[in-house]
Design a protein around this motif. Sequence first.
Motif, PDB file in Angstrom:
ATOM      1  N   UNK A   6       0.811  -1.213   0.000  1.00  0.00           N
ATOM      2  CA  UNK A   6       0.000   0.000   0.000  1.00  0.00           C
ATOM      3  C   UNK A   6       0.842   1.259   0.000  1.00  0.00           C
ATOM      4  N   UNK A   7       2.090   1.165   0.436  1.00  0.00           N
ATOM      5  CA  UNK A   7       2.979   2.335   0.303  1.00  0.00           C
ATOM      6  C   UNK A   7       3.205   2.631  -1.184  1.00  0.00           C
ATOM      7  N   UNK A   8       3.369   1.579  -1.970  1.00  0.00           N
ATOM      8  CA  UNK A   8       3.533   1.755  -3.420  1.00  0.00           C
ATOM      9  C   UNK A   8       2.313   2.395  -4.039  1.00  0.00           C
ATOM     10  N   UNK A   9       1.123   1.952  -3.615  1.00  0.00           N
ATOM     11  CA  UNK A   9      -0.112   2.526  -4.138  1.00  0.00           C
ATOM     12  C   UNK A   9      -0.216   4.001  -3.752  1.00  0.00           C
ATOM     13  N   UNK A  10       0.193   4.325  -2.523  1.00  0.00           N
ATOM     14  CA  UNK A  10       0.177   5.717  -2.072  1.00  0.00           C
ATOM     15  C   UNK A  10       1.047   6.594  -2.961  1.00  0.00           C
ATOM     16  N   UNK A  11       2.251   6.110  -3.279  1.00  0.00           N
ATOM     17  CA  UNK A  11       3.160   6.880  -4.127  1.00  0.00           C
ATOM     18  C   UNK A  11       2.573   7.083  -5.522  1.00  0.00           C
ATOM     19  N   UNK A  12       1.906   6.039  -6.056  1.00  0.00           N
ATOM     20  CA  UNK A  12       1.262   6.160  -7.359  1.00  0.00           C
ATOM     21  C   UNK A  12       0.146   7.191  -7.317  1.00  0.00           C
ATOM     22  N   UNK A  13      -0.601   7.198  -6.205  1.00  0.00           N
ATOM     23  CA  UNK A  13      -1.695   8.158  -6.059  1.00  0.00           C
ATOM     24  C   UNK A  13      -1.160   9.591  -6.041  1.00  0.00           C
ATOM     25  N   UNK A  14      -0.048   9.789  -5.343  1.00  0.00           N
ATOM     26  CA  UNK A  14       0.561  11.127  -5.298  1.00  0.00           C
ATOM     27  C   UNK A  14       1.086  11.534  -6.679  1.00  0.00           C
ATOM     28  N   UNK A  15       1.621  10.569  -7.417  1.00  0.00           N
ATOM     29  CA  UNK A  15       2.131  10.817  -8.763  1.00  0.00           C
ATOM     30  C   UNK A  15       1.009  11.316  -9.669  1.00  0.00           C
ATOM     31  N   UNK A  16      -0.191  10.735  -9.480  1.00  0.00           N
ATOM     32  CA  UNK A  16      -1.307  11.009 -10.379  1.00  0.00           C
ATOM     33  C   UNK A  16      -2.029  12.322 -10.089  1.00  0.00           C
ATOM     34  N   UNK A  17      -1.669  12.996  -9.012  1.00  0.00           N
ATOM     35  CA  UNK A  17      -2.401  14.210  -8.632  1.00  0.00           C
ATOM     36  C   UNK A  17      -2.429  15.237  -9.753  1.00  0.00           C
ATOM     37  N   UNK A  18      -1.279  15.501 -10.405  1.00  0.00           N
ATOM     38  CA  UNK A  18      -1.284  16.458 -11.506  1.00  0.00           C
ATOM     39  C   UNK A  18      -0.994  15.870 -12.863  1.00  0.00           C
ATOM     40  N   UNK A  19      -0.582  14.625 -12.899  1.00  0.00           N
ATOM     41  CA  UNK A  19      -0.343  13.984 -14.183  1.00  0.00           C
ATOM     42  C   UNK A  19       0.869  14.520 -14.920  1.00  0.00           C
ATOM     43  N   UNK A 115      -4.686  -4.768   7.767  1.00  0.00           N
ATOM     44  CA  UNK A 115      -4.126  -4.691   6.426  1.00  0.00           C
ATOM     45  C   UNK A 115      -4.836  -3.748   5.474  1.00  0.00           C
ATOM     46  N   UNK A 116      -5.722  -2.874   5.987  1.00  0.00           N
ATOM     47  CA  UNK A 116      -6.377  -1.910   5.111  1.00  0.00           C
ATOM     48  C   UNK A 116      -5.336  -1.000   4.445  1.00  0.00           C
ATOM     49  N   UNK A 117      -5.636  -0.586   3.213  1.00  0.00           N
ATOM     50  CA  UNK A 117      -4.722   0.307   2.499  1.00  0.00           C
ATOM     51  C   UNK A 117      -5.002   1.757   2.885  1.00  0.00           C
ATOM     52  N   UNK A 118      -3.950   2.548   2.966  1.00  0.00           N
ATOM     53  CA  UNK A 118      -4.072   3.971   3.267  1.00  0.00           C
ATOM     54  C   UNK A 118      -3.534   4.746   2.067  1.00  0.00           C
ATOM     55  N   UNK A 133      -6.433  14.925   2.612  1.00  0.00           N
ATOM     56  CA  UNK A 133      -7.428  13.942   2.212  1.00  0.00           C
ATOM     57  C   UNK A 133      -6.815  12.555   2.140  1.00  0.00           C
ATOM     58  N   UNK A 134      -7.447  11.630   2.841  1.00  0.00           N
ATOM     59  CA  UNK A 134      -6.963  10.253   2.903  1.00  0.00           C
ATOM     60  C   UNK A 134      -8.111   9.309   2.564  1.00  0.00           C
ATOM     61  N   UNK A 135      -7.783   8.196   1.929  1.00  0.00           N
ATOM     62  CA  UNK A 135      -8.780   7.153   1.676  1.00  0.00           C
ATOM     63  C   UNK A 135      -8.309   5.871   2.356  1.00  0.00           C
ATOM     64  N   UNK A 136      -9.180   5.306   3.178  1.00  0.00           N
ATOM     65  CA  UNK A 136      -8.914   4.000   3.759  1.00  0.00           C
ATOM     66  C   UNK A 136      -9.659   2.981   2.897  1.00  0.00           C
TER      67      UNK A 136
END
Length: 199
Positions: A6-19, A115-118, A133-136
């Motif tokens: 989920x740390x990897x997913x978090x980094x991808x989410x941050x990457x996608x903020x502005x594209x 094990x929920x993703x953050x 803003x956070x999504x669980x």
Amino acid sequence: MRRKGWIGITLLALWAVCGLGPVWAGVPTERVKETTDKILAIVSDPDLKGPAKEAQRRERIRRTVDELCDWDEMSRRSLGRHWAQRTEPEKKEFIHLFGQLLERTYIDKVEGYSGEKVIYAGERVDADYAEVNVKIVTKTNTEIPVVYKMRTKDQKWWVYDIVVEGVSLVNNYRTQFSDILAKSSFDGLMKKLKEKMSE
């Protein structure tokens, strides 16, 4: 999913903020993430599992939460217009009891982590105030939106309210406290808080 996942997913989410390439989270997000990572490390630590380690585990979580939450501001906002009517000793006692209640509620919830993703979905900063803003994401892929409301104090960002699925923790308690104070007194409210803590 393991923590690295989920740390990897978090980094991808941050990457996608502005594209437009990598996006580095601002200081408010980093403050929330740092505390969240510490707490997840505590509840996932095999050496702190089991009833025999409960007191030690909870104390570590409590100290970590104290590093992020502005209990004074949460207390003031939760008591609303009734705050100004209180003496300094009354304010101190209320902050202590209310902080303990919130910590216990929070600890009860995080100890159930399985094990929920953050995902850190972005932040908005306006001078001395910010919202993170956070999504669980649960194991059934249900997304629970959480907003950490923050302000700067002593050159650090502190959480003064948490909004879960659109419901403000501070507003919720302010409504409850106002109802109690409308029917009783401040002493009556303090008695109810003490009873709640002794349950």
